[in-house]
Design an enzyme around this catalytic site. Structure first.
Site, PDB file in Angstrom:
ATOM      1  N   ARG A 194       4.382   2.621  -2.312  1.00 10.40           N
ATOM      2  CA  ARG A 194       4.601   3.880  -3.032  1.00 10.40           C
ATOM      3  C   ARG A 194       5.889   4.557  -2.564  1.00 10.40           C
ATOM      4  NH1 ARG A 194       0.352   3.662  -5.926  1.00 10.40           N
ATOM      5  NH2 ARG A 194      -1.490   2.619  -5.058  1.00 10.40           N
TER       6      ARG A 194
ATOM      7  N   HIS B 198      -7.171  -6.728  -0.105  1.00  6.74           N
ATOM      8  CA  HIS B 198      -6.067  -5.771  -0.124  1.00  6.74           C
ATOM      9  C   HIS B 198      -4.953  -6.105   0.859  1.00  6.74           C
ATOM     10  CE1 HIS B 198      -4.018  -1.944  -0.431  1.00  6.74           C
ATOM     11  NE2 HIS B 198      -4.289  -1.634   0.831  1.00  6.74           N
TER      12      HIS B 198
ATOM     13  N   TRP C  65      -8.703   8.423  -1.746  1.00  2.77           N
ATOM     14  CA  TRP C  65      -7.673   9.099  -2.533  1.00  2.77           C
ATOM     15  C   TRP C  65      -8.075  10.543  -2.836  1.00  2.77           C
ATOM     16  CZ3 TRP C  65      -4.066   6.968  -6.716  1.00  2.77           C
ATOM     17  CH2 TRP C  65      -3.334   5.886  -6.219  1.00  2.77           C
TER      18      TRP C  65
ATOM     19  N   TYR D  88      -1.565  11.810   1.590  1.00  5.89           N
ATOM     20  CA  TYR D  88      -2.424  11.724   0.404  1.00  5.89           C
ATOM     21  C   TYR D  88      -2.408  13.018  -0.403  1.00  5.89           C
ATOM     22  CZ  TYR D  88      -4.313   7.133   1.534  1.00  5.89           C
ATOM     23  OH  TYR D  88      -4.451   5.783   1.762  1.00  5.89           O
TER      24      TYR D  88
ATOM     25  N   ASP E 145       0.843  -1.193   0.000  1.00  2.35           N
ATOM     26  CA  ASP E 145       0.000   0.000   0.000  1.00  2.35           C
ATOM     27  C   ASP E 145       0.886   1.253   0.000  1.00  2.35           C
ATOM     28  OD1 ASP E 145      -2.979   0.892   0.441  1.00  2.35           O
ATOM     29  OD2 ASP E 145      -1.869   1.971   1.987  1.00  2.35           O
ATOM     30  N   ARG E 146       0.707   2.176   0.965  1.00  7.83           N
ATOM     31  CA  ARG E 146       1.518   3.402   0.974  1.00  7.83           C
ATOM     32  C   ARG E 146       3.008   3.067   1.045  1.00  7.83           C
ATOM     33  NH1 ARG E 146      -1.809   6.448  -1.215  1.00  7.83           N
ATOM     34  NH2 ARG E 146      -0.573   8.292  -0.645  1.00  7.83           N
TER      35      ARG E 146
END
Length: 343
Positions: A163, A324, A205, A265, A159-160
């Site tokens: 990134r 997820h 998001w 975000y 997830d984050r």
């Protein structure tokens, strides 16, 4: 079970905790036996419960490392090649508790709370939320690993955390030998190909990135409900979220964390896209493994390996039979795939 005071509606709008949880379960699907087990709001900010961490991650040594922009909370265990594991939102490093102990039999496993999350510091975002750009968050992790004596290491991010890892691979290509990203497609790709269905299913998001204090104010009115609803929406394996881990997520999900999350975000929808555009021609050089949940939004919306082949030279991957939260919904498969890839 009686209604804890922390779940009473302070505005007297008439929605009790039980009613809120019922709405969340109806709209998004429950997470098994954990639905009524969120800790009380009285635990808004406490010292780290070492007994809880020890239960989830037995034998891991806790430390706090100062980087150039934050202080990062970590736990470490094992011997062998160093392996950094990065969590996502709305979780903390304990999201790896079903995976990390087994991996620590083969690797030196480092679990880190991203800046703004868990027990790491939560610096001011600054102009354009620059402090929560993935560039700054990635720099934290490189400095953490160097402080531990590791100039090169394996890394996986969910997830984050995935990134952050993507940016780390672009900014510090010599630091990572092999990398795995769990249940994400590249951020710029996802924003460039937004559909109505994606926007509805990944609404945070577009909501969390709104200017302060709108999302902070609305979500902060009932952090318990938001945390529960968010996890419920993406988990597709009832009972997968351990109540002890859930209690940790809630302990750390304070008003301060919420603001940092929104800054994360906001950066993703702004400055990160600027950085991504500047590096559009760069390719990830190290081998990259992409894993995703076949029941999740990312896997049903994108050809995940194809999105990463646009960004990397050596990509392999597969879906796992879950939603997820791969490390919690399909831990044995994650252990197997990561062990094979990083060995």
């Amino acid at each position: 079970m009686s209604e804890p005071e922390s779940f009473k509606d302070p505005s007297d709008a008439g929605l009790t905790r039980r009613r809120l949880m019922s709405l969340a379960a109806t709209a998004t699907g429950a997470i098994g036996s954990t639905v009524l087990d969120l800790p009380a709001r009285a635990e808004e900010k406490t010292t780290v419960p070492t007994d809880r961490i020890e239960k989830l991650l037995p034998g891991f040594r806790r430390s706090r490392i100062k980087t150039s922009g934050a202080e990062i909370n970590i736990v470490v265990k094992g011997e062998g090649a160093p392996l950094l594991l990065l969590h996502g939102h709305p979780q903390t490093l304990v999201c790896w508790h079903k995976v990390a102990p087994k991996l620590a039999e083969r690797f030196t496993v480092v679990l880190a709370d991203l800046r703004g999350y868990g027990d790491s510091s939560k610096p001011d975002g600054g102009r354009d939320s620059i402090a929560y750009s993935k560039r700054e968050m990635a720099r934290d992790q490189v400095e953490v690993m160097r402080a531990l004596g590791f100039s090169r290491f394996h890394a996986a991010g969910h997830d984050r955390g995935g990134r952050v890892l993507h940016r780390l691979l672009l900014d510090h290509p010599a630091a990572v030998t092999r990398a795995a990203v769990l249940d994400i497609a590249p951020t710029a790709t996802m924003y460039a190909k937004v559909t109505k269905d994606f926007a509805m299913r990944y609404m945070w998001w577009f909501f969390l990135s709104q200017p302060a204090p709108l999302p902070e104010t609305l979500i902060g009115n009932n952090l318990d409900f938001y945390l529960q609803a968010h996890i419920s929406k993406q988990n597709k394996t009832p009972g997968a979220i351990d109540p002890v881990a859930l209690a940790e997520y809630r302990r750390c999900y304070t008003a301060e964390t919420l603001h940092a999350v929104c800054e994360d975000y906001r950066a993703a929808a702004g400055i990160d896209l600027v950085h991504d555009a500047a590096d559009a021609d760069k390719r990830i050089a190290c081998p990259l493994l992409a894993l995703w949940g076949e029941k999740g939004v990312v896997g049903s919306t994108y050809d995940v390996p194809a999105t990463w082949r646009e960004k990397a030279t050596d990509v392999r991957g597969e879906s796992l039979p879950c939603g997820h939260y791969l490390p919690e919904e399909a831990p044995e498969l994650v252990i197997d795939r990561l062990s094979a890839f990083f060995t």
